[in-house]
Design a protein around this motif. Sequence first.
Motif, short mmCIF file in Angstrom:
data_model
loop_
_atom_site.label_atom_id
_atom_site.label_comp_id
_atom_site.label_asym_id
_atom_site.label_seq_id
_atom_site.Cartn_x
_atom_site.Cartn_y
_atom_site.Cartn_z
N TYR A 71 -20.03 -4.24 -43.45
CA TYR A 71 -20.86 -4.46 -42.27
C TYR A 71 -21.12 -5.95 -42.05
CZ TYR A 71 -21.71 0.51 -41.74
OH TYR A 71 -21.55 1.86 -41.53
N ILE A 72 -21.31 -6.68 -43.14
CA ILE A 72 -21.56 -8.13 -43.03
C ILE A 72 -20.36 -8.84 -42.41
CG2 ILE A 72 -21.90 -10.28 -44.31
CD1 ILE A 72 -23.55 -8.65 -46.35
N THR A 73 -19.18 -8.53 -42.92
CA THR A 73 -17.99 -9.29 -42.52
C THR A 73 -17.32 -8.80 -41.25
OG1 THR A 73 -16.55 -7.95 -43.95
CG2 THR A 73 -17.50 -9.97 -44.90
N ARG A 74 -17.60 -7.55 -40.83
CA ARG A 74 -16.85 -6.98 -39.71
C ARG A 74 -17.70 -6.55 -38.52
NH1 ARG A 74 -13.45 -2.37 -41.45
NH2 ARG A 74 -12.41 -2.79 -39.49
N THR A 75 -19.05 -6.57 -38.66
CA THR A 75 -19.88 -6.05 -37.57
C THR A 75 -21.08 -6.95 -37.30
OG1 THR A 75 -21.51 -4.74 -38.80
CG2 THR A 75 -19.33 -3.73 -38.43
N GLN A 76 -21.75 -6.65 -36.21
CA GLN A 76 -23.00 -7.33 -35.88
C GLN A 76 -24.20 -6.45 -36.21
OE1 GLN A 76 -22.19 -8.08 -31.72
NE2 GLN A 76 -21.40 -10.12 -32.16
N VAL A 77 -23.98 -5.39 -36.96
CA VAL A 77 -25.04 -4.45 -37.33
C VAL A 77 -26.09 -5.13 -38.21
CG1 VAL A 77 -25.50 -2.36 -38.68
CG2 VAL A 77 -23.63 -2.40 -37.03
N THR A 78 -25.65 -5.98 -39.11
CA THR A 78 -26.56 -6.75 -39.95
C THR A 78 -26.41 -8.22 -39.58
OG1 THR A 78 -27.19 -7.40 -42.19
CG2 THR A 78 -24.87 -6.87 -41.84
N ALA B 109 -43.99 12.41 -47.76
CA ALA B 109 -44.54 12.79 -49.06
C ALA B 109 -45.28 11.63 -49.72
CB ALA B 109 -43.42 13.31 -49.97
N ARG B 110 -44.83 10.42 -49.46
CA ARG B 110 -45.48 9.25 -50.04
C ARG B 110 -46.66 8.75 -49.21
NH1 ARG B 110 -41.45 5.27 -53.17
NH2 ARG B 110 -39.98 6.79 -54.02
N GLY B 111 -46.93 9.43 -48.11
CA GLY B 111 -48.11 9.11 -47.31
C GLY B 111 -47.97 7.98 -46.32
N PHE B 112 -46.75 7.58 -46.01
CA PHE B 112 -46.57 6.54 -44.99
C PHE B 112 -46.87 7.13 -43.62
CE2 PHE B 112 -44.06 4.79 -48.49
CZ PHE B 112 -44.62 3.52 -48.54
N HIS B 113 -47.30 6.28 -42.70
CA HIS B 113 -47.72 6.73 -41.38
C HIS B 113 -46.69 6.42 -40.29
CE1 HIS B 113 -50.35 7.66 -38.03
NE2 HIS B 113 -50.12 6.47 -37.53
N SER B 114 -46.04 5.27 -40.39
CA SER B 114 -45.16 4.81 -39.32
C SER B 114 -43.86 4.29 -39.90
CB SER B 114 -45.88 3.70 -38.54
OG SER B 114 -45.07 3.17 -37.53
N VAL B 115 -42.75 4.64 -39.23
CA VAL B 115 -41.42 4.18 -39.65
C VAL B 115 -40.81 3.40 -38.49
CG1 VAL B 115 -39.15 4.86 -40.51
CG2 VAL B 115 -41.15 6.28 -41.02
N ILE B 116 -40.29 2.23 -38.79
CA ILE B 116 -39.64 1.36 -37.80
C ILE B 116 -38.16 1.26 -38.15
CG2 ILE B 116 -39.58 -0.97 -36.83
CD1 ILE B 116 -42.30 0.30 -36.37
N SER B 117 -37.31 1.34 -37.14
CA SER B 117 -35.87 1.11 -37.32
C SER B 117 -35.42 0.08 -36.30
CB SER B 117 -35.08 2.41 -37.12
OG SER B 117 -35.30 3.30 -38.19
N GLY B 118 -34.91 -1.04 -36.78
CA GLY B 118 -34.37 -2.08 -35.91
C GLY B 118 -32.87 -1.86 -35.74
N ILE B 119 -32.39 -2.01 -34.51
CA ILE B 119 -30.98 -1.76 -34.23
C ILE B 119 -30.41 -2.93 -33.42
CG2 ILE B 119 -29.31 -0.24 -33.10
CD1 ILE B 119 -31.34 2.05 -33.48
N ALA B 120 -29.38 -3.57 -33.96
CA ALA B 120 -28.64 -4.59 -33.21
C ALA B 120 -27.85 -3.86 -32.13
CB ALA B 120 -27.72 -5.38 -34.13
N LEU B 121 -27.89 -4.41 -30.93
CA LEU B 121 -27.28 -3.75 -29.78
C LEU B 121 -25.99 -4.42 -29.34
CD1 LEU B 121 -30.56 -3.21 -27.75
CD2 LEU B 121 -29.43 -1.61 -29.31
N SER C 33 -17.69 3.16 -43.53
CA SER C 33 -17.26 3.12 -42.13
C SER C 33 -16.19 4.16 -41.79
CB SER C 33 -16.78 1.73 -41.75
OG SER C 33 -15.68 1.36 -42.55
N ASP C 34 -15.50 4.70 -42.79
CA ASP C 34 -14.50 5.74 -42.54
C ASP C 34 -15.14 7.11 -42.35
OD1 ASP C 34 -12.40 3.94 -42.76
OD2 ASP C 34 -12.19 4.26 -44.92
N LEU C 35 -16.45 7.21 -42.58
CA LEU C 35 -17.11 8.51 -42.57
C LEU C 35 -18.16 8.63 -41.47
CD1 LEU C 35 -17.47 8.85 -46.42
CD2 LEU C 35 -15.77 9.93 -44.96
N LEU C 36 -18.15 7.72 -40.51
CA LEU C 36 -19.11 7.78 -39.42
C LEU C 36 -18.88 9.03 -38.58
CD1 LEU C 36 -19.03 4.03 -38.33
CD2 LEU C 36 -20.68 5.16 -39.84
N GLY C 37 -19.97 9.62 -38.11
CA GLY C 37 -19.86 10.80 -37.24
C GLY C 37 -19.67 12.12 -37.97
#
Length: 164
Positions: free
Chosen positions: A20-27, A108-120, A87-91
């Motif tokens: 992902y580092i070398t081939r995509t803009q995902v990270t 289960a661990r009691g967290f309240h909010s989950v954030i997911s950042g996505i490069a577009l 990357s060969d197993l997407l979908g």
Amino acid sequence: MIRNVKTSDAEQICAIYNNYITRTQVTFEEEPLAVGDIISRINSVTQNYPWLVYEEDETVLGYTYANQWKERSAYRNTVETGIYLDSDLLGKGIGSELKAVMIDELKARGFHSVISGIALPNPASIAMCEKFGFKKIAHFKEVGYKFGEWIDVAYWQLILDENS
């Protein structure tokens, strides 16, 4: 099988992530990591947060982890999650399986909010977040620069316990 990460998974995780580092803009990391970097991250993250792998025939096919959202103490009940698959197993549903187990673990661990950042653009990641009830909450224009291009980043959020 989905299970907790082990430091012995670091080499396979490193191979997945470096793709992902070398081939995509995902990270937005730009230099490949060494296995030791991944071991350090595993040790750091798993002190307080879950890190799960999807394994089949002793091969790690994907992983997800949660980590601190912000440093200030008032953010302690919010986490940010990341998910990376071979990357060969997407979908093939592996990401959805990992996401479901991670959400259950965070509840289960009691967290309240989950954030997911996505490069577009990233329609697959957006679809997966929305499948689990995440709602788009922010869109930042041209905040990343990789491979000679400006990249937008948007954030999706899931409130784990609507009653608290």
